[in-house]
Write a protein that holds these residues in place. Structure first.
Motif, PDB file in Angstrom:
ATOM      1  N   SER A 172     140.275   6.976 -29.474  1.00 23.07           N
ATOM      2  CA  SER A 172     139.896   6.581 -30.830  1.00 23.07           C
ATOM      3  C   SER A 172     140.337   5.152 -31.019  1.00 23.07           C
ATOM      4  N   GLY A 173     139.674   4.459 -31.892  1.00 23.08           N
ATOM      5  CA  GLY A 173     140.045   3.062 -32.086  1.00 23.08           C
ATOM      6  C   GLY A 173     139.098   2.352 -33.017  1.00 23.08           C
ATOM      7  N   VAL A 174     138.828   1.108 -32.691  1.00 22.73           N
ATOM      8  CA  VAL A 174     138.063   0.226 -33.559  1.00 22.73           C
ATOM      9  C   VAL A 174     136.585   0.615 -33.535  1.00 22.73           C
ATOM     10  N   PRO A 175     135.999   0.868 -34.713  1.00 17.03           N
ATOM     11  CA  PRO A 175     134.569   1.206 -34.739  1.00 17.03           C
ATOM     12  C   PRO A 175     133.710  -0.023 -34.459  1.00 17.03           C
ATOM     13  N   VAL A 176     132.521   0.216 -33.919  1.00 21.37           N
ATOM     14  CA  VAL A 176     131.588  -0.878 -33.666  1.00 21.37           C
ATOM     15  C   VAL A 176     131.240  -1.535 -34.990  1.00 21.37           C
ATOM     16  N   GLY A 177     131.332  -2.847 -35.034  1.00 24.22           N
ATOM     17  CA  GLY A 177     131.029  -3.586 -36.253  1.00 24.22           C
ATOM     18  C   GLY A 177     132.192  -3.689 -37.219  1.00 24.22           C
ATOM     19  N   LEU A 180     138.806  -6.318 -37.542  1.00 24.71           N
ATOM     20  CA  LEU A 180     140.167  -5.917 -37.224  1.00 24.71           C
ATOM     21  C   LEU A 180     141.090  -5.980 -38.432  1.00 24.71           C
ATOM     22  N   GLU A 181     140.882  -6.959 -39.305  1.00 25.76           N
ATOM     23  CA  GLU A 181     141.775  -7.109 -40.454  1.00 25.76           C
ATOM     24  C   GLU A 181     141.678  -5.938 -41.424  1.00 25.76           C
ATOM     25  N   ASN A 182     140.576  -5.180 -41.378  1.00 26.51           N
ATOM     26  CA  ASN A 182     140.373  -4.070 -42.307  1.00 26.51           C
ATOM     27  C   ASN A 182     140.731  -2.710 -41.711  1.00 26.51           C
ATOM     28  N   ILE A 183     141.268  -2.691 -40.499  1.00 28.51           N
ATOM     29  CA  ILE A 183     141.533  -1.436 -39.807  1.00 28.51           C
ATOM     30  C   ILE A 183     143.031  -1.147 -39.849  1.00 28.51           C
ATOM     31  N   ASP A 184     143.375   0.131 -40.077  1.00 34.03           N
ATOM     32  CA  ASP A 184     144.781   0.506 -40.208  1.00 34.03           C
ATOM     33  C   ASP A 184     145.522   0.384 -38.872  1.00 34.03           C
ATOM     34  N   GLU A 185     146.851   0.352 -38.956  1.00 35.93           N
ATOM     35  CA  GLU A 185     147.697   0.118 -37.789  1.00 35.93           C
ATOM     36  C   GLU A 185     147.597   1.220 -36.742  1.00 35.93           C
ATOM     37  N   VAL A 186     147.499   2.471 -37.184  1.00 33.70           N
ATOM     38  CA  VAL A 186     147.424   3.591 -36.233  1.00 33.70           C
ATOM     39  C   VAL A 186     146.156   3.482 -35.399  1.00 33.70           C
ATOM     40  N   LEU A 189     146.551   0.648 -32.910  1.00 32.97           N
ATOM     41  CA  LEU A 189     147.436   1.044 -31.816  1.00 32.97           C
ATOM     42  C   LEU A 189     146.705   1.963 -30.842  1.00 32.97           C
ATOM     43  N   ARG A 190     145.929   2.889 -31.363  1.00 30.29           N
ATOM     44  CA  ARG A 190     145.150   3.785 -30.498  1.00 30.29           C
ATOM     45  C   ARG A 190     144.146   3.008 -29.667  1.00 30.29           C
ATOM     46  N   LEU A 192     144.400  -0.038 -28.721  1.00 33.26           N
ATOM     47  CA  LEU A 192     145.149  -0.763 -27.693  1.00 33.26           C
ATOM     48  C   LEU A 192     145.552   0.169 -26.557  1.00 33.26           C
ATOM     49  N   ASN A 193     146.083   1.333 -26.920  1.00 33.18           N
ATOM     50  CA  ASN A 193     146.525   2.292 -25.902  1.00 33.18           C
ATOM     51  C   ASN A 193     145.379   2.901 -25.112  1.00 33.18           C
ATOM     52  N   GLY A 194     144.206   2.988 -25.729  1.00 35.23           N
ATOM     53  CA  GLY A 194     143.054   3.588 -25.050  1.00 35.23           C
ATOM     54  C   GLY A 194     142.144   2.558 -24.388  1.00 35.23           C
ATOM     55  N   ARG A 195     142.657   1.349 -24.195  1.00 33.67           N
ATOM     56  CA  ARG A 195     141.828   0.289 -23.627  1.00 33.67           C
ATOM     57  C   ARG A 195     141.397   0.632 -22.207  1.00 33.67           C
ATOM     58  N   VAL A 196     140.264   0.070 -21.812  1.00 35.24           N
ATOM     59  CA  VAL A 196     139.737   0.290 -20.463  1.00 35.24           C
ATOM     60  C   VAL A 196     139.553  -1.054 -19.769  1.00 35.24           C
ATOM     61  N   GLU A 197     139.595  -1.035 -18.452  1.00 38.65           N
ATOM     62  CA  GLU A 197     139.441  -2.262 -17.680  1.00 38.65           C
ATOM     63  C   GLU A 197     137.978  -2.663 -17.665  1.00 38.65           C
ATOM     64  N   LEU A 198     137.726  -3.960 -17.793  1.00 36.59           N
ATOM     65  CA  LEU A 198     136.338  -4.492 -17.771  1.00 36.59           C
ATOM     66  C   LEU A 198     136.018  -5.084 -16.418  1.00 36.59           C
TER      67      LEU A 198
END
Length: 198
Positions: A172-177, A180-186, A189-190, A192-198
């Motif tokens: 779970s994480g940042v929705p498309v579109g 970042l400034e409007n998204i909560d910290e949890v 963090l998710r 960031l933790n769920g990031r994938v290699e490009l």
């Protein structure tokens, strides 16, 4: 004094009791239904009555179905060794829209919520544990990112790990579109933790 006859008022009242339907929308729907040809009204009412009388839970996954097994569980091409656990049939439908998941599902019909008196025995966990007695490689937990969803995910994770089966949680994480400034910290963090290699 009511502006409408008793039947029209009753129709508006009944429609306004549906979730997400306010008084104005109920009134608009009532006027639309009244203007429909009688055969379409009969077809609509027949569909509602038929659905109420015939739809039940799939004996395997708990999805809504009008037969013993839902179309997903009955499909021989689905990967029965991977089970995605969701809270509601609507969640299942959302994943099916992606047309990318080829496993099967397990619908809990709720989430653990002690404040509302909903415990593990009130959702379909016993049925999930019975399914894990079969040939299952992985359980994907796809409960909502709410306090109740997270509590349920942790509880299921412990049970599945005890059974010796791989368990994973959807990212779970940042929705498309989303900015970042409007998204909560949890959520950040998710992401960031769920990031994938490009």
């Amino acid at each position: 004094m009511d502006a409408y006859s008793g039947q029209m008022t009753r129709l508006i009242q009944q429609l306004s009791q549906l979730p997400g339907i306010g008084q104005k929308t109920a009134q608009r729907l009532a006027f639309y239904i009244i203007s429909m040809p009688e055969d379409r009204v009969e077809s609509l009412s027949s569909a509602i009555i038929g659905a109420k009388q015939k739809i039940r839970l799939c004996s395997c996954c708990g999805n809504l179905s009008d037969s013993e097994l839902c179309p997903i569980c009955a499909d021989p091409d689905r990967d029965k060794r991977t089970i995605m656990v969701v809270e509601t049939p609507r969640d299942l439908a959302a994943y099916e829209k992606t047309q990318k998941y080829t496993g099967v599902y397990h619908v809990l019909h709720g989430a653990i919520d002690p404040q509302r008196g909903i415990g593990p025995s009130d959702i379909r966990l016993k049925e999930l544990m019975s399914r894990l007695q079969g040939d299952v490689d992985e359980v994907i937990i796809a409960t909502n990112s709410t306090l109740e969803g997270e509590t349920t995910a942790m509880y299921i994770s412990r049970l599945v790990k005890q059974a010796g089966i791989k368990v994973s949680r959807i990212a779970s994480g940042v929705p498309v579109g989303g900015d970042l400034e409007n998204i909560d910290e949890v959520t950040l963090l998710r992401a960031l933790n769920g990031r994938v290699e490009l």
